[in-house]
Design a protein around this motif. Structure first.
Motif, PDB file in Angstrom:
ATOM      1  N   VAL A 136       0.838  -1.196   0.000  1.00 48.20           N
ATOM      2  CA  VAL A 136       0.000   0.000   0.000  1.00 48.20           C
ATOM      3  C   VAL A 136       0.876   1.250   0.000  1.00 48.20           C
ATOM      4  N   GLY A 137       1.963   1.220   0.768  1.00 50.21           N
ATOM      5  CA  GLY A 137       2.874   2.357   0.790  1.00 50.21           C
ATOM      6  C   GLY A 137       3.492   2.631  -0.564  1.00 50.21           C
ATOM      7  N   MET A 138       3.899   1.565  -1.258  1.00 50.70           N
ATOM      8  CA  MET A 138       4.479   1.739  -2.591  1.00 50.70           C
ATOM      9  C   MET A 138       3.455   2.303  -3.562  1.00 50.70           C
ATOM     10  N   ARG A 139       2.241   1.764  -3.511  1.00 50.08           N
ATOM     11  CA  ARG A 139       1.199   2.258  -4.410  1.00 50.08           C
ATOM     12  C   ARG A 139       0.887   3.724  -4.123  1.00 50.08           C
ATOM     13  N   ALA A 141      -2.801   8.681 -13.430  1.00 54.91           N
ATOM     14  CA  ALA A 141      -4.042   7.929 -13.249  1.00 54.91           C
ATOM     15  C   ALA A 141      -4.246   7.489 -11.809  1.00 54.91           C
ATOM     16  N   LEU A 142      -3.173   7.487 -11.013  1.00 53.97           N
ATOM     17  CA  LEU A 142      -3.290   7.047  -9.622  1.00 53.97           C
ATOM     18  C   LEU A 142      -3.583   8.198  -8.665  1.00 53.97           C
ATOM     19  N   LYS A 143      -3.648   9.433  -9.175  1.00 53.43           N
ATOM     20  CA  LYS A 143      -3.715  10.587  -8.293  1.00 53.43           C
ATOM     21  C   LYS A 143      -5.072  10.770  -7.626  1.00 53.43           C
ATOM     22  N   GLU A 144      -6.111  10.239  -8.235  1.00 54.13           N
ATOM     23  CA  GLU A 144      -7.457  10.618  -7.829  1.00 54.13           C
ATOM     24  C   GLU A 144      -7.939   9.968  -6.542  1.00 54.13           C
ATOM     25  N   GLY A 148      -6.760   7.581  -2.818  1.00 53.93           N
ATOM     26  CA  GLY A 148      -5.708   7.040  -1.982  1.00 53.93           C
ATOM     27  C   GLY A 148      -5.477   5.565  -2.260  1.00 53.93           C
ATOM     28  N   ALA A 149      -4.265   5.119  -1.979  1.00 59.35           N
ATOM     29  CA  ALA A 149      -3.917   3.722  -2.231  1.00 59.35           C
ATOM     30  C   ALA A 149      -4.661   2.801  -1.273  1.00 59.35           C
ATOM     31  N   ARG A 150      -5.084   1.664  -1.797  1.00 55.73           N
ATOM     32  CA  ARG A 150      -5.745   0.626  -1.006  1.00 55.73           C
ATOM     33  C   ARG A 150      -5.133  -0.708  -1.385  1.00 55.73           C
ATOM     34  N   ILE A 151      -5.197  -1.661  -0.488  1.00 58.55           N
ATOM     35  CA  ILE A 151      -4.652  -2.971  -0.820  1.00 58.55           C
ATOM     36  C   ILE A 151      -5.430  -3.592  -1.972  1.00 58.55           C
ATOM     37  N   GLU A 152      -6.710  -3.224  -2.105  1.00 56.00           N
ATOM     38  CA  GLU A 152      -7.507  -3.751  -3.215  1.00 56.00           C
ATOM     39  C   GLU A 152      -6.916  -3.377  -4.574  1.00 56.00           C
ATOM     40  N   TRP A 196       3.864  -0.009  -9.105  1.00 61.00           N
ATOM     41  CA  TRP A 196       3.968   1.401  -9.467  1.00 61.00           C
ATOM     42  C   TRP A 196       2.857   1.842 -10.409  1.00 61.00           C
ATOM     43  N   GLY A 197       1.780   1.060 -10.470  1.00 62.89           N
ATOM     44  CA  GLY A 197       0.687   1.424 -11.358  1.00 62.89           C
ATOM     45  C   GLY A 197       0.928   0.924 -12.769  1.00 62.89           C
ATOM     46  N   SER A 198       0.192   1.463 -13.711  1.00 67.60           N
ATOM     47  CA  SER A 198       0.326   1.036 -15.098  1.00 67.60           C
ATOM     48  C   SER A 198       1.740   1.305 -15.610  1.00 67.60           C
ATOM     49  N   PRO A 199       2.300   0.389 -16.393  1.00 68.75           N
ATOM     50  CA  PRO A 199       3.657   0.587 -16.913  1.00 68.75           C
ATOM     51  C   PRO A 199       3.726   1.466 -18.152  1.00 68.75           C
ATOM     52  N   GLN A 200       2.630   2.125 -18.533  1.00 67.18           N
ATOM     53  CA  GLN A 200       2.618   2.817 -19.820  1.00 67.18           C
ATOM     54  C   GLN A 200       3.676   3.910 -19.925  1.00 67.18           C
ATOM     55  N   TRP A 201       3.906   4.678 -18.849  1.00 66.78           N
ATOM     56  CA  TRP A 201       4.900   5.742 -18.972  1.00 66.78           C
ATOM     57  C   TRP A 201       6.302   5.162 -19.176  1.00 66.78           C
ATOM     58  N   GLN A 202       6.576   3.994 -18.571  1.00 66.91           N
ATOM     59  CA  GLN A 202       7.875   3.361 -18.786  1.00 66.91           C
ATOM     60  C   GLN A 202       8.009   2.884 -20.238  1.00 66.91           C
ATOM     61  N   ILE A 203       6.924   2.330 -20.761  1.00 62.55           N
ATOM     62  CA  ILE A 203       6.922   1.900 -22.161  1.00 62.55           C
ATOM     63  C   ILE A 203       7.195   3.086 -23.071  1.00 62.55           C
ATOM     64  N   GLU A 204       6.531   4.201 -22.787  1.00 59.99           N
ATOM     65  CA  GLU A 204       6.701   5.394 -23.621  1.00 59.99           C
ATOM     66  C   GLU A 204       8.127   5.928 -23.521  1.00 59.99           C
TER      67      GLU A 204
END
Length: 507
Positions: free
Chosen positions: A154-157, A166-169, A171-175, A421-429
């Motif tokens: 949860v801390g990492m997320r 996309a993760l800003k909106e 708070g992180a949850r274990i779900e 770290w969420g979706s990998p799209q920025w790393q792909i880009e």
């Protein structure tokens, strides 16, 4: 270059000022207060296992560039800044800002800043096989899962909200780390075609947060949802357990039909031990011999990015002896043995004038250069690439160039360590756009990062290693995948509520 503090762009913040906890502020809270939701990371964040290097002057300048330029471009296109930064043009603008601040490292056309069609036109299509992804088990799948590990997830997320708008909106949850969201972020929010679902470290089978059995079910469900091969699965091995490890490997082989093994040499399960070495003839070699006997050719080991404890267990150099003694097996060095950003960053900031040594990566690359006959070691880039390219594109290009020069472009594997770290799209880009700087090619004799090289790294190398067909038809995730996934979950027998209550209470 002088750098000033970036002013708060909001006249009336919608979020309260973030609280300071023992000198620390949650990065996501700070971003929400400043309305600073950027497409690419501009500061190294901590997952609470290490102290990150401070934000550099260039990274602060990058923040200013992105915010100021996005404000202007969004106004030109008739939208607000936040919405613009979520578009493909907003992503392109972020890389344009990185070129302005760090130097020209990313391929970009001016039209991409305002025309989504230009972004699509310049976007090379690759088969993308991410060989390092994770999720955690549902509570009923792992009722005794290590709660400290789950809190760390949860801390990492939460901190990863810095890296993904996309993760800003929320708070992180274990779900967020469960399979349902894993499918969304990997297969819907990114260009990823295929993945390896990789095992996680744990001190016992009972407390694992993602058991091989759960990995097997996830692989089966996703492949059934798409009616096509989208996931391969790892089993877990821990040679320090001796005979118990061999029995565990046998059970996984017979019941789960795994595609590879994953081990964490700095995490011991046997009492009284702190770690194990892959070249240990008494402990590790029986496991490798068993894998050879069963035809499981791929041995994946976490090397570099050490956990707290003794560093020696995380060095990649023990891979070399095992690779020489088992030439018919493949050894996948996860994280490429990268010791850490703090150790590597000073060399890059100096332009590699004083030293070009990158701890642990340089060691195994030097060994490979003197042992070119060894052709069964593969270098995987999960987390390592993300940390480097967001802090110093020069460092990312240098380490990639060094690895490609030593091992060849057909022995480098794409991995992102997602879903942490969420979706990998920025790393792909970032990798899609990254170019090898002229200064490195001239000094070290390296070659450009062509689309052909990227095509191999993005997926063709992993397809060869795992013996999958990159041309096979892979169907998209169906629109009703959540409903179907929940039906599969219920049919598996995991119906009872866990009664787990997430959150915090006074001590």
């Amino acid at each position: 270059m002088p750098v000033v503090n970036m002013p708060n762009p909001k006249t009336v913040p919608s979020c309260s000022k973030p609280q300071v906890h023992n000198g620390w502020i949650r990065k996501s809270d700070l971003d929400a207060w400043l309305d600073r939701h950027l497409p690419v990371p501009t500061q190294v964040i901590s997952n609470e296992e290490y102290v990150p290097i401070p934000q550099t002057g260039r990274q602060r300048l990058l923040e200013q560039e992105i915010v100021a330029n996005a404000e202007r471009q969004a106004g030109y296109l008739g939208m607000d800044r936040r919405r613009f930064l979520r578009t493909s043009c907003g992503m392109a603008l972020a890389f344009a800002a990185m070129n302005s601040v760090f130097g020209h490292f990313f391929r970009l056309e001016a039209a991409e800043l305002s025309d989504p069609a230009a972004v699509a036109e310049n976007k090379a299509r690759f088969f993308i096989f991410d060989v390092q992804t994770h999720h955690v088990a549902m509570p009923n799948q792992a009722p005794h899962a290590d709660q400290d590990f789950l809190k760390a997830v949860v801390g990492m997320r939460d901190m990863a909200r810095k890296m993904n708008p996309a993760l800003k909106e929320h708070g992180a949850r274990i779900e967020d780390a469960y399979l349902e969201n894993y499918i969304k972020e990997i297969f819907l929010d990114s260009d990823t075609d295929m993945v390896a679902l990789s095992a996680l470290p744990g001190t016992s089978e009972e407390t694992d947060v993602l058991t091989p059995e759960v990995i097997y079910k996830s692989r089966t469900w996703i492949n059934e949802l798409t009616s096509s091969p989208r996931v391969i699965s790892h089993g877990y091995f821990s040679p320090d357990l001796g005979q118990q490890n061999l029995e565990y490997m046998h059970a996984q082989t017979e019941k789960l039909k795994i595609d590879a093994w994953k081990g964490y040499s700095g995490v011991a399960r046997a009492k009284g031990k702190q770690g194990w070495r892959l070249d240990d003839e008494k402990l590790a070699y029986p496991a490798l011999e068993y894998s050879r006997k069963k035809g499981i050719k791929n041995i994946c080991v976490h090397k570099g990015l050490p956990f707290p404890g003794e560093l020696k267990w995380w060095s990649p150099m023990d891979v070399t002896g095992a690779a020489m003694d088992f030439p018919d097996l493949n050894f996948l060095v996860y994280h490429s043995g990268f010791k850490g950003l703090e150790d590597a960053f000073p060399a890059a900031e100096d332009g590699f004038r004083k030293t070009s040594y990158i701890p642990w990566v340089s060691d195994i690359c030097s060994w490979q250069k003197t042992n070119p006959q060894v052709s069964n070691i593969y270098m995987e880039m999960g987390s390592t690439f993300a940390m480097m390219v967001s802090s110093s594109p020069l460092l990312a290009a240098y380490v990639l160039g060094m690895i490609i020069d030593a091992f060849g472009p057909d022995h480098v594997l794409w991995g992102t360590d997602s879903i942490w770290w969420g979706s990998p799209q920025w790393q792909i880009e970032a990798f899609r756009r990254l170019e090898m700087p002229d200064q490195l090619m001239k000094r070290f004799g390296w070659t450009p990062l062509t689309d052909d090289v990227k095509r191999r790294i993005f997926g063709l190398n992993a397809a060869r290693v795992y013996r999958v067909d990159p041309e096979a038809k892979r169907n998209p995730m169906p629109g009703d995948y959540i409903e179907k996934l929940r039906r599969m979950y219920k049919q598996s027998g995991a119906l009872a509520p866990s009664n787990t209550q997430y959150g915090w209470v006074p001590a």
